[in-house]
Motif scaffolding. Structure first.
Motif, PDB file in Angstrom:
ATOM      1  N   ILE A 106       0.891  -1.099   0.050  1.00  0.00           N
ATOM      2  CA  ILE A 106      -0.062   0.064   0.041  1.00  0.00           C
ATOM      3  C   ILE A 106       1.021   1.161   0.122  1.00  0.00           C
ATOM      4  O   ILE A 106       2.200   1.119   0.390  1.00  0.00           O
ATOM      5  N   ILE A 107       0.317   2.306  -0.335  1.00  0.00           N
ATOM      6  CA  ILE A 107       0.948   3.787  -0.290  1.00  0.00           C
ATOM      7  C   ILE A 107       0.360   4.397   0.792  1.00  0.00           C
ATOM      8  O   ILE A 107      -0.976   4.683   0.503  1.00  0.00           O
ATOM      9  N   ILE A 108       0.752   4.858   1.758  1.00  0.00           N
ATOM     10  CA  ILE A 108       0.226   5.573   2.820  1.00  0.00           C
ATOM     11  C   ILE A 108       0.430   7.149   2.442  1.00  0.00           C
ATOM     12  O   ILE A 108       1.318   7.441   2.130  1.00  0.00           O
ATOM     13  N   VAL A 109      -0.806   7.768   2.599  1.00  0.00           N
ATOM     14  CA  VAL A 109      -0.867   9.344   2.386  1.00  0.00           C
ATOM     15  C   VAL A 109      -1.318   9.942   3.622  1.00  0.00           C
ATOM     16  O   VAL A 109      -2.142   9.674   4.257  1.00  0.00           O
ATOM     17  N   ALA A 110      -0.307  11.004   4.122  1.00  0.00           N
ATOM     18  CA  ALA A 110      -0.430  11.484   5.443  1.00  0.00           C
ATOM     19  C   ALA A 110      -0.093  12.837   5.359  1.00  0.00           C
ATOM     20  O   ALA A 110       0.503  13.393   4.497  1.00  0.00           O
TER      21      ALA A 110
END
Length: 572
Positions: free
Chosen positions: A272-276
């Protein structure tokens, strides 16, 4: 309708009439209304060959007409007719939309299966429905929600004590239920978890004493009350995936690793790619994400960055003008980060990432507007230092030179009040970066435009927090037991999932607030017999009805029609 044959025991004569029976919800009995008085059978036999057969057929035709869509209804109401004491004549029908999605997710099935092994006699599914539908449409305390339960057509046969006892049951199965909902969303809506958004907010409690969960920390609303931290994951459609609660004194940046560890382990998401947001942009978080073979798209604080990075941002070379003053540039760059080793020491690591910078005139204008109130407060602090203390100086203190607060009282120290001055240099330094925004990402093969687009989806999770705090009125929280607090947030989470699914199915045509307000107004009042009069419909209700196959346009519906429509929402 049917033909009534009433025989007088004294005269032996039989009187015929066409009668309609209905259930009186106030008296809880069956009542009769005479539709047409026909006369005595012996007199009618002079006109008709077989009056009973003839009028039985007529009654059947009238009943068919009554049940037809085009039937005309006539009610007689006396001017002095009174409303029965303690009766609830007004009901909400809008919750039918939420009931449909609730049962699509088979939350009822989950709760019924789990309760089979419980000795409790209350209906956990009925309690969950009341708490979720009420949180969506008429948010209030658990006690007030219970007292208002008759606003719905559902039969909620349980006590207020049952509601509180059931919160412990919900808490026990909270994580399993979240996973159950996730699996159903994957199946029904082809959930994409290649890109996962994560953010943290907190909810305050109006209490004096702290405990192991409710602790004083950095409040998003700048309140001094104890808080609870919530980390929330969301998919690209804006639908929540899961959440995790943390004590109020836990910094935002330390919540990602335990929350991410759980979701990867239990939800089988793959890479997954974490966007924060930048509050999560730490060396430990980045190294953990990369070590788990995942990716990241994180905002990066320009004002807190080193001089080399700031110079790169302000250097006009390399920017590509995208029109209307909006410009972008990016570079592949090895950045040094600090990572905490197992022994607690900090070690240096280098990550190769794409750094995307963009400038927006709209962001620049907004930054100036947002700063106006803080500057005005700073000026007033300098003129009237006695009005302020540390807790209410948020946002303004950084613009005041020589500012010192008394350690005991929190007030501005008497010794410095005459030496306070506005920090022009601080203001100029901040203004340099107005309108600039930085994103760092492991996804170096993606274009800068794609990276920005990926990051912008984060606003949806921020909006979700606003929905829970404003539309759902999820705080302040008045519960004290830890398991009850978690159950409260589980209810808010389920409510958010349901309304986000409905928003997604409507293709974003209506905001969550518009959806909730419309369904909250989709109410009806009992007028006579078993008929209810509806008084509101708008475009949102029409579109919701079309999407979910629920007719919100009818002006009058019988109780039978309403119950049939509600029953249809439960069939999957």
């Amino acid at each position: 309708m049917y033909l009534r044959k009433a025989t007088n025991k004294k005269t032996g004569r039989t009187y015929l009439s066409i009668v309609h029976n209905y259930w009186d919800k106030n008296t809880k009995t069956t009542r009769s209304v005479t539709i047409e008085s026909l006369g005595y059978l012996d007199e009618l036999e002079k006109k008709y060959e077989n009056p009973i057969e003839f009028f039985t057929h007529e009654a059947k035709k009238l009943e068919e007409q009554r049940l037809s869509e085009n039937a005309h209804l006539t009610f007689t109401i006396a001017k002095n007719e009174l409303i029965p004491s303690n009766s609830v004549n007004r009901k909400n029908f809008g919750y039918a939309a939420f009931s449909k999605i609730y049962h699509e997710l088979e939350i009822d099935k989950f709760l019924k299966n789990r309760q089979r092994h419980s000795k409790e006699e209350y209906d956990a599914n009925a309690i969950m429905k009341l708490l979720v539908f009420s949180r969506l449409l008429y948010p209030a305390s658990k006690k007030k929600t219970y007292e208002n339960k008759d606003i719905f057509f559902e039969k909620f046969d349980f006590s207020l004590d049952d509601v509180y006892r059931c919160l412990t049951f919900f808490n026990k199965h909270s994580e399993a239920l979240q996973l159950w909902i996730h699996e159903h969303i994957k199946s029904l809506y082809d959930r994409n978890t290649d890109l996962v958004y994560y953010d943290v907010t907190n909810y305050y409690f109006e209490i004096d004493e702290q405990d192991e969960l409710r602790k004083k920390g950095v409040s998003k609303e700048h309140r001094p009350d104890p808080i609870v931290q919530m980390g929330l994951f969301m998919d690209t459609n804006g639908i929540p995936i899961t959440y995790k609660l943390f004590p109020g004194n836990v910094p935002d940046k330390t919540t990602l690793i335990p929350a991410l560890s759980r979701i990867q382990r239990e939800y089988s998401l793959g890479r997954i790619i974490i966007v924060a947001d930048r509050g999560l942009t730490t060396g430990d978080n980045i190294w953990y994400i990369l070590s788990a073979k995942n990716g990241y798209v994180l905002s990066y604080s320009i004002r807190s960055a080193d001089k080399d990075f700031q110079d790169y941002v302000l250097d006009e070379s390399g920017y590509i003008n995208k029109g209307n003053g909006f410009k972008i540039k990016s570079r592949l760059y090895p950045r040094e980060i600090q990572v905490t080793a197992t022994n607690g020491k900090k070690i240096k690591k280098v990550v190769d990432e794409r750094q995307v910078i963009f400038y927006s005139p709209e962001y620049a204008a907004k930054a100036k507007i947002d700063r106006t109130a803080s500057i005005a407060k700073a000026m007033d602090m300098i003129k009237n230092p006695g009005k302020y203390n540390k807790s209410i100086s948020y946002g303004a203190a950084k613009y005041v030179k020589n500012l010192v607060f008394d350690a005991d009282t929190g007030e501005i120290s008497e010794s410095v009040r005459q030496h306070l001055a506005f920090d022009e240099e601080k203001l100029r330094e901040e203004e340099k970066f107005d309108g600039y925004y930085a994103i760092v990402t492991s996804e170096y093969k993606e274009t800068p435009e794609k990276i920005i687009d990926m990051y912008r989806g984060l606003w949806k999770i921020e909006e979700s927090f606003k929905v829970t705090k404003s539309d759902f009125e999820s705080r302040p929280v008045y519960l004290s037991l830890k398991e009850h607090i978690d159950a409260h947030f589980l209810i808010c989470f389920i409510a958010l999932v349901i309304v986000r699914i409905l928003e997604y199915r409507l293709k974003g045509k209506y905001s969550v607030t518009e959806i909730l307000e419309s369904l909250g107004k989709a109410c009806c009042s009992h007028i006579k017999e078993n008929y209810y009069l509806f008084d509101f419909c708008n475009n949102a209700l029409e579109d919701i009805g079309k999407e979910l196959n629920i007719d919100f346009r009818k002006k009058i519906m019988s109780l039978g029609e309403i119950k049939k429509s509600l029953a249809q929402t439960k069939k999957f």
